[in-house]
Design a protein around this motif. Structure first.
Motif, PDB file in Angstrom:
ATOM      1  N   VAL A  36     -59.852  -0.368 -18.397  1.00  0.00           N
ATOM      2  CA  VAL A  36     -60.131   0.925 -19.022  1.00  0.00           C
ATOM      3  C   VAL A  36     -58.828   1.724 -19.112  1.00  0.00           C
ATOM      4  CG1 VAL A  36     -61.417   3.077 -18.882  1.00  0.00           C
ATOM      5  CG2 VAL A  36     -62.478   0.947 -18.112  1.00  0.00           C
ATOM      6  N   TYR A  37     -58.446   2.083 -20.336  1.00  0.00           N
ATOM      7  CA  TYR A  37     -57.235   2.879 -20.569  1.00  0.00           C
ATOM      8  C   TYR A  37     -57.632   4.206 -21.207  1.00  0.00           C
ATOM      9  CZ  TYR A  37     -53.036   4.510 -23.008  1.00  0.00           C
ATOM     10  OH  TYR A  37     -52.006   5.276 -23.489  1.00  0.00           O
ATOM     11  N   THR A  38     -57.029   5.304 -20.747  1.00  0.00           N
ATOM     12  CA  THR A  38     -57.249   6.608 -21.377  1.00  0.00           C
ATOM     13  C   THR A  38     -55.926   7.348 -21.495  1.00  0.00           C
ATOM     14  OG1 THR A  38     -57.756   7.618 -19.222  1.00  0.00           O
ATOM     15  CG2 THR A  38     -59.631   6.883 -20.551  1.00  0.00           C
ATOM     16  N   ASN A  39     -55.850   8.223 -22.496  1.00  0.00           N
ATOM     17  CA  ASN A  39     -54.666   9.062 -22.686  1.00  0.00           C
ATOM     18  C   ASN A  39     -55.098  10.307 -23.442  1.00  0.00           C
ATOM     19  OD1 ASN A  39     -52.028   9.955 -22.692  1.00  0.00           O
ATOM     20  ND2 ASN A  39     -51.186   8.000 -23.388  1.00  0.00           N
ATOM     21  N   HIS A  40     -54.321  11.391 -23.343  1.00  0.00           N
ATOM     22  CA  HIS A  40     -54.713  12.632 -23.993  1.00  0.00           C
ATOM     23  C   HIS A  40     -53.499  13.509 -24.289  1.00  0.00           C
ATOM     24  CE1 HIS A  40     -54.061  14.076 -19.910  1.00  0.00           C
ATOM     25  NE2 HIS A  40     -54.176  15.324 -20.335  1.00  0.00           N
ATOM     26  N   ASP A  41     -53.738  14.502 -25.124  1.00  0.00           N
ATOM     27  CA  ASP A  41     -52.721  15.492 -25.434  1.00  0.00           C
ATOM     28  C   ASP A  41     -52.701  16.494 -24.275  1.00  0.00           C
ATOM     29  OD1 ASP A  41     -51.117  17.504 -26.345  1.00  0.00           O
ATOM     30  OD2 ASP A  41     -52.291  17.965 -28.129  1.00  0.00           O
ATOM     31  N   PRO A  42     -51.632  16.542 -23.484  1.00  0.00           N
ATOM     32  CA  PRO A  42     -51.604  17.426 -22.311  1.00  0.00           C
ATOM     33  C   PRO A  42     -51.602  18.911 -22.668  1.00  0.00           C
ATOM     34  CG  PRO A  42     -49.446  16.449 -22.678  1.00  0.00           C
ATOM     35  CD  PRO A  42     -50.393  15.767 -23.625  1.00  0.00           C
ATOM     36  N   ASN A  43     -51.306  19.233 -23.919  1.00  0.00           N
ATOM     37  CA  ASN A  43     -51.261  20.639 -24.330  1.00  0.00           C
ATOM     38  C   ASN A  43     -52.575  21.124 -24.953  1.00  0.00           C
ATOM     39  OD1 ASN A  43     -48.469  20.970 -23.604  1.00  0.00           O
ATOM     40  ND2 ASN A  43     -47.939  19.802 -25.443  1.00  0.00           N
ATOM     41  N   PHE A  44     -53.542  20.237 -25.063  1.00  0.00           N
ATOM     42  CA  PHE A  44     -54.800  20.612 -25.703  1.00  0.00           C
ATOM     43  C   PHE A  44     -55.743  21.256 -24.694  1.00  0.00           C
ATOM     44  CE2 PHE A  44     -59.056  19.718 -27.447  1.00  0.00           C
ATOM     45  CZ  PHE A  44     -58.899  20.270 -28.713  1.00  0.00           C
ATOM     46  N   ASN A  45     -56.376  22.364 -25.099  1.00  0.00           N
ATOM     47  CA  ASN A  45     -57.286  23.097 -24.219  1.00  0.00           C
ATOM     48  C   ASN A  45     -58.729  22.632 -24.460  1.00  0.00           C
ATOM     49  OD1 ASN A  45     -58.588  24.898 -22.568  1.00  0.00           O
ATOM     50  ND2 ASN A  45     -58.111  26.710 -23.788  1.00  0.00           N
ATOM     51  N   PHE A  46     -59.160  21.629 -23.713  1.00  0.00           N
ATOM     52  CA  PHE A  46     -60.511  21.088 -23.877  1.00  0.00           C
ATOM     53  C   PHE A  46     -61.581  22.108 -23.501  1.00  0.00           C
ATOM     54  CE2 PHE A  46     -57.870  17.306 -23.446  1.00  0.00           C
ATOM     55  CZ  PHE A  46     -58.362  16.494 -24.459  1.00  0.00           C
ATOM     56  N   THR A  47     -61.284  22.978 -22.535  1.00  0.00           N
ATOM     57  CA  THR A  47     -62.293  23.926 -22.067  1.00  0.00           C
ATOM     58  C   THR A  47     -62.657  24.959 -23.129  1.00  0.00           C
ATOM     59  OG1 THR A  47     -60.591  25.374 -21.102  1.00  0.00           O
ATOM     60  CG2 THR A  47     -61.543  23.674 -19.680  1.00  0.00           C
ATOM     61  N   SER A  48     -61.824  25.091 -24.164  1.00  0.00           N
ATOM     62  CA  SER A  48     -62.125  26.057 -25.226  1.00  0.00           C
ATOM     63  C   SER A  48     -63.089  25.494 -26.269  1.00  0.00           C
ATOM     64  CB  SER A  48     -60.826  26.493 -25.922  1.00  0.00           C
ATOM     65  OG  SER A  48     -60.245  25.414 -26.640  1.00  0.00           O
ATOM     66  N   LYS A  49     -63.436  24.221 -26.142  1.00  0.00           N
ATOM     67  CA  LYS A  49     -64.305  23.554 -27.111  1.00  0.00           C
ATOM     68  C   LYS A  49     -65.712  23.410 -26.532  1.00  0.00           C
ATOM     69  CE  LYS A  49     -60.653  23.115 -29.651  1.00  0.00           C
ATOM     70  NZ  LYS A  49     -60.459  23.954 -30.852  1.00  0.00           N
ATOM     71  N   GLY A  50     -66.712  23.544 -27.400  1.00  0.00           N
ATOM     72  CA  GLY A  50     -68.080  23.488 -26.904  1.00  0.00           C
ATOM     73  C   GLY A  50     -68.993  22.486 -27.574  1.00  0.00           C
ATOM     74  N   THR A  51     -68.670  22.060 -28.803  1.00  0.00           N
ATOM     75  CA  THR A  51     -69.562  21.167 -29.541  1.00  0.00           C
ATOM     76  C   THR A  51     -68.835  19.897 -29.975  1.00  0.00           C
ATOM     77  OG1 THR A  51     -69.066  22.254 -31.653  1.00  0.00           O
ATOM     78  CG2 THR A  51     -70.943  23.098 -30.384  1.00  0.00           C
ATOM     79  N   PHE A  52     -69.618  18.857 -30.206  1.00  0.00           N
ATOM     80  CA  PHE A  52     -69.040  17.603 -30.688  1.00  0.00           C
ATOM     81  C   PHE A  52     -70.018  16.922 -31.639  1.00  0.00           C
ATOM     82  CE2 PHE A  52     -71.746  16.063 -27.320  1.00  0.00           C
ATOM     83  CZ  PHE A  52     -72.130  14.790 -27.696  1.00  0.00           C
ATOM     84  N   ALA A  53     -69.482  16.095 -32.497  1.00  0.00           N
ATOM     85  CA  ALA A  53     -70.282  15.260 -33.390  1.00  0.00           C
ATOM     86  C   ALA A  53     -69.815  13.821 -33.238  1.00  0.00           C
ATOM     87  CB  ALA A  53     -70.137  15.716 -34.842  1.00  0.00           C
ATOM     88  N   ILE A  54     -70.742  12.902 -33.468  1.00  0.00           N
ATOM     89  CA  ILE A  54     -70.424  11.483 -33.336  1.00  0.00           C
ATOM     90  C   ILE A  54     -71.283  10.718 -34.334  1.00  0.00           C
ATOM     91  CG2 ILE A  54     -72.136  11.154 -31.491  1.00  0.00           C
ATOM     92  CD1 ILE A  54     -70.203   9.123 -30.225  1.00  0.00           C
ATOM     93  N   PRO A  55     -70.747   9.688 -34.989  1.00  0.00           N
ATOM     94  CA  PRO A  55     -71.557   8.910 -35.937  1.00  0.00           C
ATOM     95  C   PRO A  55     -72.718   8.218 -35.239  1.00  0.00           C
ATOM     96  CG  PRO A  55     -69.204   8.423 -36.167  1.00  0.00           C
ATOM     97  CD  PRO A  55     -69.362   9.206 -34.908  1.00  0.00           C
ATOM     98  N   ASP A  56     -73.712   7.799 -36.017  1.00  0.00           N
ATOM     99  CA  ASP A  56     -74.825   7.040 -35.446  1.00  0.00           C
ATOM    100  C   ASP A  56     -74.602   5.543 -35.587  1.00  0.00           C
ATOM    101  OD1 ASP A  56     -75.150   6.769 -38.148  1.00  0.00           O
ATOM    102  OD2 ASP A  56     -77.124   7.719 -38.239  1.00  0.00           O
ATOM    103  N   GLU A  57     -73.374   5.160 -35.946  1.00  0.00           N
ATOM    104  CA  GLU A  57     -72.981   3.757 -36.035  1.00  0.00           C
ATOM    105  C   GLU A  57     -71.634   3.587 -35.334  1.00  0.00           C
ATOM    106  OE1 GLU A  57     -74.711   1.376 -37.494  1.00  0.00           O
ATOM    107  OE2 GLU A  57     -75.817   2.152 -39.209  1.00  0.00           O
ATOM    108  N   VAL A  58     -71.356   2.378 -34.875  1.00  0.00           N
ATOM    109  CA  VAL A  58     -70.049   2.053 -34.313  1.00  0.00           C
ATOM    110  C   VAL A  58     -69.377   1.071 -35.256  1.00  0.00           C
ATOM    111  CG1 VAL A  58     -68.813   1.014 -32.375  1.00  0.00           C
ATOM    112  CG2 VAL A  58     -70.841   2.417 -31.953  1.00  0.00           C
ATOM    113  N   ILE A  59     -68.232   1.456 -35.767  1.00  0.00           N
ATOM    114  CA  ILE A  59     -67.527   0.607 -36.728  1.00  0.00           C
ATOM    115  C   ILE A  59     -67.023  -0.670 -36.060  1.00  0.00           C
ATOM    116  CG2 ILE A  59     -65.331   0.423 -37.973  1.00  0.00           C
ATOM    117  CD1 ILE A  59     -65.788   3.157 -39.073  1.00  0.00           C
ATOM    118  N   LYS A  60     -67.166  -1.771 -36.767  1.00  0.00           N
ATOM    119  CA  LYS A  60     -66.632  -3.043 -36.307  1.00  0.00           C
ATOM    120  C   LYS A  60     -65.334  -3.314 -37.065  1.00  0.00           C
ATOM    121  CE  LYS A  60     -67.810  -7.938 -35.710  1.00  0.00           C
ATOM    122  NZ  LYS A  60     -68.844  -8.987 -35.938  1.00  0.00           N
ATOM    123  N   ILE A  61     -64.208  -3.274 -36.353  1.00  0.00           N
ATOM    124  CA  ILE A  61     -62.912  -3.503 -36.975  1.00  0.00           C
ATOM    125  C   ILE A  61     -62.733  -4.991 -37.231  1.00  0.00           C
ATOM    126  CG2 ILE A  61     -60.432  -3.173 -36.751  1.00  0.00           C
ATOM    127  CD1 ILE A  61     -62.024  -0.582 -36.897  1.00  0.00           C
TER     128      ILE A  61
END
Length: 215
Positions: free
Chosen positions: A35-60
């Protein structure tokens, strides 16, 4: 012989015994999961409240040619896609986010995909998402501010990718920032229940090792 030397010898013997009892390789496929994770250290995640996600997972698919007129990507089998999507949603809710439709101006848009092959170029074409991402148009793409995603040219069979994007910060050049990335790498071997369980556990682990996402 002094006490310290005795302790060192004892530790050495224990280490040799443990090596003698260790098999040459993994006994079970779940021992190969990464399991690998990475993120933008300057991004304020706590200021965000909603998210959207597709109902399908793309197969590359390396044989796909995204961007051609009428291109429609393949999608992961619903049995596995549901495990991926529901685990992401559950973790996002547990971290304090609310799911909304992509047309409701979500703060974050999460793009899940998967690949079953030995070959992978991590920067797969953003045209895969032209069927879902709101405001998509010619020249659209994404970038990784403040960090770099893993440079992968070859990866083992069975990988799940999660990209969390910030649609409100689209640049003048139509680039969307990816503020968090996770790559779950393992083998898609075993029965359906086993694979689904490992998908759930590894995605849970991706969120667990990303506490900065919590509100």
């Amino acid at each position: 012989m002094n006490t310290k030397l005795n302790q060192l010898l004892t530790m050495g013997l224990l280490a040799l015994l443990s090596l003698a009892c260790t098999p040459d390789g993994a006994e079970y496929v779940d021992e190969l999961d990464i399991v690998y994770t990475n993120h933008d250290p300057n991004f304020n995640f706590t200021s965000k409240g909603t998210f959207a996600i597709p109902d399908e997972v793309i197969k590359i698919d390396v044989e796909d040619v995204p961007g051609e007129p009428g291109f429609v990507p393949d999608f992961v089998d619903p049995v596995y896609a549901n495990a991926i999507l529901e685990t992401i949603k559950s973790n996002m809710r547990n971290y304090g986010y609310t799911e909304v439709d992509e047309s409701a101006n979500p703060d974050l848009i999460i793009l899940p995909s998967a690949m079953q092959t030995d070959q992978l170029y991590f920067y797969y074409d953003w045209w895969y998402w032209n069927w879902y991402y709101p405001g998509w148009g010619p020249g659209w793409g994404w970038y990784y501010p403040g960090y770099f995603p893993p440079q992968v040219s070859r990866i083992r069979t069975g990988s799940v990718f999660i990209q969390m994007t910030d649609p409100s910060n689209q640049s003048a050049t139509d680039k969307i920032p990816v503020v968090w990335t996770s790559v779950v790498n393992g083998l898609f071997e075993g029965n359906i229940n086993s694979i689904s369980s490992r998908i759930t556990q590894t995605i849970d682990q991706a969120f667990e090792q990303s506490p900065y996402l919590a509100k």
